[in-house]
Design a protein around this motif. Structure first.
Motif, short mmCIF file in Angstrom:
data_model
loop_
_atom_site.label_atom_id
_atom_site.label_comp_id
_atom_site.label_asym_id
_atom_site.label_seq_id
_atom_site.Cartn_x
_atom_site.Cartn_y
_atom_site.Cartn_z
N ALA A 1 0.88 -1.13 0.00
CA ALA A 1 0.01 0.15 -0.03
C ALA A 1 0.96 1.35 0.06
O ALA A 1 1.78 1.31 0.66
CB ALA A 1 -0.88 -0.03 1.22
N GLY A 2 0.71 2.08 -0.84
CA GLY A 2 1.37 3.38 -1.18
C GLY A 2 2.18 3.33 -2.28
O GLY A 2 2.81 4.36 -2.50
N GLN A 3 2.42 2.24 -2.84
CA GLN A 3 3.47 2.10 -4.06
C GLN A 3 2.98 2.49 -5.37
O GLN A 3 1.86 2.79 -5.40
CB GLN A 3 4.19 0.79 -4.16
CG GLN A 3 5.02 0.39 -2.86
CD GLN A 3 5.86 -1.08 -3.06
OE1 GLN A 3 5.18 -1.95 -3.24
NE2 GLN A 3 7.03 -0.90 -3.05
N PHE A 4 3.86 2.55 -6.38
CA PHE A 4 3.33 3.07 -7.61
C PHE A 4 4.01 2.01 -8.70
O PHE A 4 5.08 1.18 -8.71
CB PHE A 4 3.80 4.49 -7.86
CG PHE A 4 5.14 4.76 -7.99
CD1 PHE A 4 5.89 4.91 -9.09
CD2 PHE A 4 5.92 4.98 -7.01
CE1 PHE A 4 7.21 5.11 -9.10
CE2 PHE A 4 7.22 5.25 -6.94
CZ PHE A 4 7.93 5.44 -7.99
N SER B 1 -4.48 4.13 -1.47
CA SER B 1 -4.45 2.90 -1.19
C SER B 1 -4.01 2.80 0.15
O SER B 1 -4.28 1.72 0.56
CB SER B 1 -2.94 2.65 -2.22
OG SER B 1 -2.49 1.34 -1.83
N ILE B 2 -3.06 3.62 0.86
CA ILE B 2 -2.88 3.40 2.34
C ILE B 2 -4.28 3.39 3.11
O ILE B 2 -4.12 2.32 3.93
CB ILE B 2 -1.88 4.77 2.77
CG1 ILE B 2 -0.40 4.22 2.00
CG2 ILE B 2 -1.83 4.67 4.48
CD1 ILE B 2 0.46 5.25 2.30
N LEU B 3 -5.05 3.99 2.77
CA LEU B 3 -6.18 4.19 3.55
C LEU B 3 -7.15 2.90 3.43
O LEU B 3 -7.79 2.35 4.38
CB LEU B 3 -7.17 5.53 3.24
CG LEU B 3 -6.49 6.99 3.69
CD1 LEU B 3 -7.37 8.02 2.96
CD2 LEU B 3 -6.55 6.96 5.14
N ASP B 4 -7.12 2.47 2.16
CA ASP B 4 -7.90 1.13 1.87
C ASP B 4 -7.23 0.01 2.44
O ASP B 4 -7.97 -0.75 3.28
CB ASP B 4 -7.70 0.91 0.27
CG ASP B 4 -8.59 -0.21 -0.11
OD1 ASP B 4 -9.59 -0.57 0.53
OD2 ASP B 4 -8.38 -0.73 -1.26
#
Length: 346
Positions: free
Chosen positions: A136-139, A223-226
């Motif tokens: 989570a948090g990546q691209f 994404s982090i929140l998810d």
């Protein structure tokens, strides 16, 4: 054409050795081989993958890349912007890092438009030939047929086992944006490589977090929140998000953020900071959200003492905004750099 051997040696004498095929970028080939090469954006903007040629020759793919602005020698290169035209030895000013996790891999995909949020921002899906695991948090990097160089887009949800990546993309004025936001014939075939980025969230760290996002930098934060919501993180750790936009008529994803706040039962706060205008009617339209006028890093800085001291700080957005937020956190608020995770998108 045969592949060439590349050796990357750091200041401590440690080295990584891997092969680079014709048409491959040194950084990408090294990461896919499991080498711990330093990098951030992987697209030529940040300069973190700078190295110096000690022996051999390179093919320079984008000599004018912004990350090359601090070169001190004609032998300096960005590993993400060169190929190997002979066996090659490069030296680093810093040190090799740990091998990337999850491992970097390549996928073929079909990109399609999902929704247009504003005239400048849209949602796009890429259906892959196989899942691309990510944190989570990546691209990921997306490369289009006929357009030179990959583009970096952050995943906005956390579904690493699914063969679909969901991206939020802002029109950047370049050929890839013109293709995505114009009258292009989507869906289109693309190549995808990833994951990239160290601004990741792992619920096992069991810490609160504060996120400062500017513009499309909100993508990785979503994404982090998810991931955090699915893990029940908010029930145990109060968290906060600051989202910077220019004005209410440029806003997007406010409905999604408001729904997240409502489901978090008071443990998640989201503040929308408009730099160029008053919040206006948005205050009444989104009672679950908080609003302020000002630059997002300044608004977040004013609330700094209200958040737990052990909070992880996430910063994502344009380079100037990220630099300003980092100065505020480190220089003014005395936050340890080890507690800050950031991504720049230029």
């Amino acid at each position: 054409m045969s592949a060439h051997t590349v050796i990357v040696r750091d200041r401590a004498g440690e080295e990584a050795r891997f092969s680079v095929a014709a048409g491959e970028r040194v950084l990408h080939a090294g990461l896919m081989a499991g080498a711990g090469l330093p990098h951030e954006c992987a697209t030529g903007t940040c300069g973190s993958c700078r190295a110096r040629i000690e022996d051999g020759a390179v093919e320079r793919l984008w000599p004018e890349a912004p990350g090359a602005a601090r070169f001190r020698s004609d032998n300096d290169v960005l590993m993400c912007q060169v190929g190997a035209s002979a066996d090659l030895t490069l030296s680093l000013r810093g040190k090799l890092t740990c091998p990337p996790q999850p491992p970097v891999c390549a996928r073929a995909g079909i990109l399609s438009a999902s929704a247009r949020l504003t005239s400048e921002v849209g949602l796009f899906d890429v259906t892959l030939d196989a899942p691309l695991p990510y944190a989570a948090g990546q691209f990921a990097l997306v490369e289009f047929d006929g357009i030179a160089g990959p583009r970096a887009y952050s995943m906005i949800s956390y579904a690493p086992d699914e063969p679909v990546l969901k991206f939020l993309v802002r029109h950047g004025g370049g050929p890839a944006s013109a293709f995505l936001f114009g009258d292009s014939a989507l869906p289109a075939s693309v190549s995808v490589m990833g994951p990239f980025g160290a601004a990741v969230f792992d619920p096992s760290e069991a810490r609160p977090f504060v996120a400062i996002a500017g513009g499309s930098g909100i993508a990785g934060i979503l994404s982090i929140l998810d991931r955090a919501e699915a893990a029940g993180h908010f029930a145990r750790h109060p968290c906060a998000v600051y989202f910077g936009l220019r004005a209410p008529d440029t806003a997007y994803q406010l409905d999604t953020l408001a729904e997240l706040v409502a489901r978090a039962d008071g443990k998640l706060s989201v503040t929308i900071a408009y730099s160029d205008a008053e919040p206006g009617e948005d205050v009444a339209r989104y009672p679950a959200l908080e609003f302020a006028q000002g630059f997002v890093h300044e608004v977040a800085g004013a609330d700094h003492d209200a958040h737990p001291q052990d909070a992880i700080r996430y910063v994502a957005g344009p380079p100037k905004m990220v630099d300003a937020a980092m100065r505020l956190l480190v220089m003014e608020k005395k936050v340890s750099p080890t507690d800050i995770r950031y991504d720049k998108f230029g």
